[in-house]
Design a protein around this motif. Structure first.
Motif, PDB file in Angstrom:
ATOM      1  N   GLU A  85       0.843  -1.198   0.000  1.00 56.13           N
ATOM      2  CA  GLU A  85       0.000   0.000   0.000  1.00 56.13           C
ATOM      3  C   GLU A  85       0.876   1.245   0.000  1.00 56.13           C
ATOM      4  N   ARG A  86       0.256   2.346  -0.357  1.00 61.63           N
ATOM      5  CA  ARG A  86       0.978   3.623  -0.337  1.00 61.63           C
ATOM      6  C   ARG A  86       1.285   4.015   1.105  1.00 61.63           C
ATOM      7  N   ARG A  87       2.482   4.554   1.343  1.00 60.21           N
ATOM      8  CA  ARG A  87       2.895   4.896   2.706  1.00 60.21           C
ATOM      9  C   ARG A  87       3.619   6.233   2.719  1.00 60.21           C
ATOM     10  N   ALA A  88       3.192   7.114   3.613  1.00 59.48           N
ATOM     11  CA  ALA A  88       3.846   8.409   3.761  1.00 59.48           C
ATOM     12  C   ALA A  88       5.136   8.236   4.556  1.00 59.48           C
ATOM     13  N   GLY A  89       6.181   8.950   4.154  1.00 56.96           N
ATOM     14  CA  GLY A  89       7.447   8.901   4.871  1.00 56.96           C
ATOM     15  C   GLY A  89       7.494   9.931   5.978  1.00 56.96           C
ATOM     16  N   CYS A  90       8.624   9.995   6.669  1.00 56.65           N
ATOM     17  CA  CYS A  90       8.764  10.881   7.814  1.00 56.65           C
ATOM     18  C   CYS A  90       8.633  12.355   7.442  1.00 56.65           C
ATOM     19  N   PHE A  91       9.094  12.723   6.254  1.00 58.59           N
ATOM     20  CA  PHE A  91       8.959  14.119   5.832  1.00 58.59           C
ATOM     21  C   PHE A  91       7.497  14.524   5.751  1.00 58.59           C
ATOM     22  N   GLU A 144       4.870  20.763   8.116  1.00 59.88           N
ATOM     23  CA  GLU A 144       4.711  22.000   8.875  1.00 59.88           C
ATOM     24  C   GLU A 144       5.295  21.897  10.279  1.00 59.88           C
ATOM     25  N   GLY A 145       5.929  20.762  10.590  1.00 59.22           N
ATOM     26  CA  GLY A 145       6.530  20.576  11.902  1.00 59.22           C
ATOM     27  C   GLY A 145       8.028  20.415  11.813  1.00 59.22           C
ATOM     28  N   THR A 146       8.564  19.520  12.643  1.00 64.20           N
ATOM     29  CA  THR A 146      10.015  19.342  12.765  1.00 64.20           C
ATOM     30  C   THR A 146      10.364  17.867  12.616  1.00 64.20           C
ATOM     31  N   LEU A 147      11.441  17.589  11.878  1.00 62.78           N
ATOM     32  CA  LEU A 147      11.931  16.227  11.689  1.00 62.78           C
ATOM     33  C   LEU A 147      13.343  16.137  12.253  1.00 62.78           C
ATOM     34  N   LEU A 148      13.550  15.209  13.207  1.00 63.18           N
ATOM     35  CA  LEU A 148      14.880  14.957  13.757  1.00 63.18           C
ATOM     36  C   LEU A 148      15.448  13.705  13.109  1.00 63.18           C
ATOM     37  N   LEU A 149      16.584  13.851  12.451  1.00 63.92           N
ATOM     38  CA  LEU A 149      17.302  12.731  11.855  1.00 63.92           C
ATOM     39  C   LEU A 149      18.488  12.411  12.755  1.00 63.92           C
ATOM     40  N   THR A 156       5.615  18.994  -2.661  1.00 66.63           N
ATOM     41  CA  THR A 156       6.237  20.109  -1.954  1.00 66.63           C
ATOM     42  C   THR A 156       6.085  19.915  -0.451  1.00 66.63           C
ATOM     43  N   ILE A 157       7.143  20.175   0.288  1.00 67.61           N
ATOM     44  CA  ILE A 157       7.117  19.971   1.737  1.00 67.61           C
ATOM     45  C   ILE A 157       7.535  21.234   2.477  1.00 67.61           C
ATOM     46  N   ASP A 158       7.090  21.343   3.713  1.00 66.75           N
ATOM     47  CA  ASP A 158       7.483  22.432   4.599  1.00 66.75           C
ATOM     48  C   ASP A 158       7.832  21.811   5.945  1.00 66.75           C
ATOM     49  N   VAL A 159       9.092  21.483   6.128  1.00 64.62           N
ATOM     50  CA  VAL A 159       9.556  20.786   7.327  1.00 64.62           C
ATOM     51  C   VAL A 159      10.873  21.400   7.780  1.00 64.62           C
ATOM     52  N   ARG A 160      10.996  21.625   9.075  1.00 63.26           N
ATOM     53  CA  ARG A 160      12.296  22.032   9.619  1.00 63.26           C
ATOM     54  C   ARG A 160      13.077  20.768   9.963  1.00 63.26           C
TER      55      ARG A 160
END
Length: 463
Positions: free
Chosen positions: A224-230, A235-240, A273-277
């Motif tokens: 199935e289709r799956r959204a990634g962490c981004f 509109e929030g924050t991603l910690l790698l 298009t993404i908006d992630v810090r």
């Protein structure tokens, strides 16, 4: 709508950019250089300034500094020519919200403007989370009165409201994720998701899917289709976390996403298009990782706009008492206990211990003690068996057998690889095969340790 000032010395570029932005519904004005731009900021009070860096009379960097001295909040977006990203990154260090390379990609620019508008709206509509002024030793979930921690708190407060990328470094267990969460909670993104992902804990074959997502049928098992962490962090924050353990091919794709603000799921033909810090963290020296080739240099420079170096707990032991008090309160609430404090001898033992596992080890120790105690004060008997014995000073000279057990003997002619192998295996023996503890002592990730052990096993089978 937001008022946007375009400061650009090239007439056609200035007019074209103003017309493009106006077509999106914003009110625009223009200035030909930094001097005129500063006058328009004072007279017209725009909420956003888009400025070129190289201009006559007053350049974009000086304009940015002058705007930063004004009482009103103005988000500055820097325009930079291709190949001059270093100047744009320096601009972000002194307060720019973001930068965009020329020629301007309209979709990218519009995404940045929407991000600025959302964050300014959030800040205007909701009060900024209160910073405990009575206890300067606390910031969100972080605790510390020492100069090292106070310096970190000051930097976090300064850069949290911006959109800049941050690289957090420090040993395992020093609280890198707590620092990332503080950046998120004190920003305009605080009501949006905070997503943390450990790059070292995800198999290499799955990491791209985890980060970027995938379409149905993109690979075997993609049912199935799956959204990634981004996308989950939109509109929030991603910690790698453990960014240096990310495969080189994935690092290249990550760099492209950071620069273009667009991603393509595995198996997809379209970009989103993404908006992630993005905040990255590593327990390795990033400069060494770049030199060794495990971390791309261009990705490092893109992430390292600001660096927060978390100190090891042994380097700020004066903070242990206040951290313990904070942890007892947290564990009382979590486990329905009523611990009131600590025995003085216990606190002396905690302060004198070297804490190789840093704050994480301290948290585990306090949680265990609180559960065992239930009510009243924590006592020495509530510490783990043999606690602190490894770090204690010997009362008598070591025997020859003890010396041979604790010292690694390196002979002339031995290769670096063989010396490394002996060190790793000896450390595992000393930790009773506790791989997590061994990797912390060695200063490498658990994934790197596992790879080394697999390599030793494979070599022994072929010999």
């Amino acid at each position: 709508m937001d008022k946007i000032l375009i400061v650009e010395d090239e007439p056609n570029a200035r007019t074209g950019l103003a017309e493009l932005i106006a077509s999106w519904g914003y009110r625009t004005d223009t200035a030909a250089d930094g001097v005129d731009g500063l006058d328009r900021v004072l007279q017209w009070s725009p909420s956003i300034v888009i400025t070129d860096l190289k201009m006559p009379r007053m350049d974009g960097m000086e304009l940015l500094n002058r705007i930063g001295e004004l009482p009103q909040a103005v988000a500055v977006i820097v325009l930079t020519a291709q190949g001059s990203v270093e100047s744009a990154v320096e601009a972000m260090r002194i307060g720019a919200f973001d930068y965009i390379e020329k020629p301007v990609d309209p979709t990218h620019l519009r995404t940045i403007l929407q991000s600025v508008s959302r964050q300014q709206t959030t800040v205007a509509a909701e009060p900024t989370p209160e910073v405990n002024t009575e206890n300067a030793g606390e910031l969100v979930a972080m605790v510390g009165h020492s100069p090292q921690m106070q310096s970190i708190f000051s930097l976090i407060r300064r850069i949290a409201p911006t959109n800049v990328s941050v690289l957090i470094t420090g040993e395992s267990g020093t609280g890198k994720e707590l620092a990332a969460r503080a950046l998120h909670e004190l920003s305009g993104r605080r009501n949006k998701p905070f997503i943390a992902i450990n790059c070292a804990a995800i198999p290499e074959t799955l990491i791209e899917s985890e980060i970027f997502g995938h379409e149905k049928g993109a690979f075997t098992g993609a049912l199935e289709r799956r959204a990634g962490c981004f996308e989950l962090a939109e509109e929030g924050t991603l910690l790698l976390d453990e960014i240096g353990e990310m495969p080189a091919a994935t690092q290249a794709k990550l760099l492209r996403v950071l620069e273009d603000r667009k991603l393509r799921r595995l198996g997809s033909k379209t970009e989103t298009t993404i908006d992630v810090r993005v905040i990255a963290a590593t327990n390795r020296d990033p400069q060494t990782a770049v030199a060794e080739g495990s971390l791309r240099g261009d990705l490092f420079y893109r992430l390292n706009v600001f660096n927060i170096e978390m100190p090891s707990l042994r380097d700020h032991r004066d903070d242990v008492p206040s951290i313990v008090v904070h942890m007892i309160e947290e564990m009382n609430a979590r486990h329905n206990c009523a611990v009131t404090g600590t025995d003085e001898r216990l606190m002396q033992r905690l302060v004198s211990y070297s804490w190789p596992g840093n704050v994480r080890e301290l948290r585990n120790t306090i949680e265990r003690a609180v559960i065992l105690t239930g009510t009243g004060d924590l006592q020495l008997e509530h510490l783990p068996p043999n606690f602190g014995e490894v770090a204690s000073l010997p009362t008598s000279p070591p025997t020859s057998s003890e010396i041979s057990a604790d010292i690694l003997h390196l002979e002339v002619g031995m290769t670096v690889e063989e010396a490394e192998k002996q060190l790793i295996l000896r450390t595992l023996t000393a930790t009773r095969n506790n791989k997590t503890r061994a990797s912390e002592i060695l200063g490498i990730s658990s994934k790197t340790l596992q790879n080394k052990l697999k390599e030793y096993s494979a070599n022994s089978q072929t010999e």
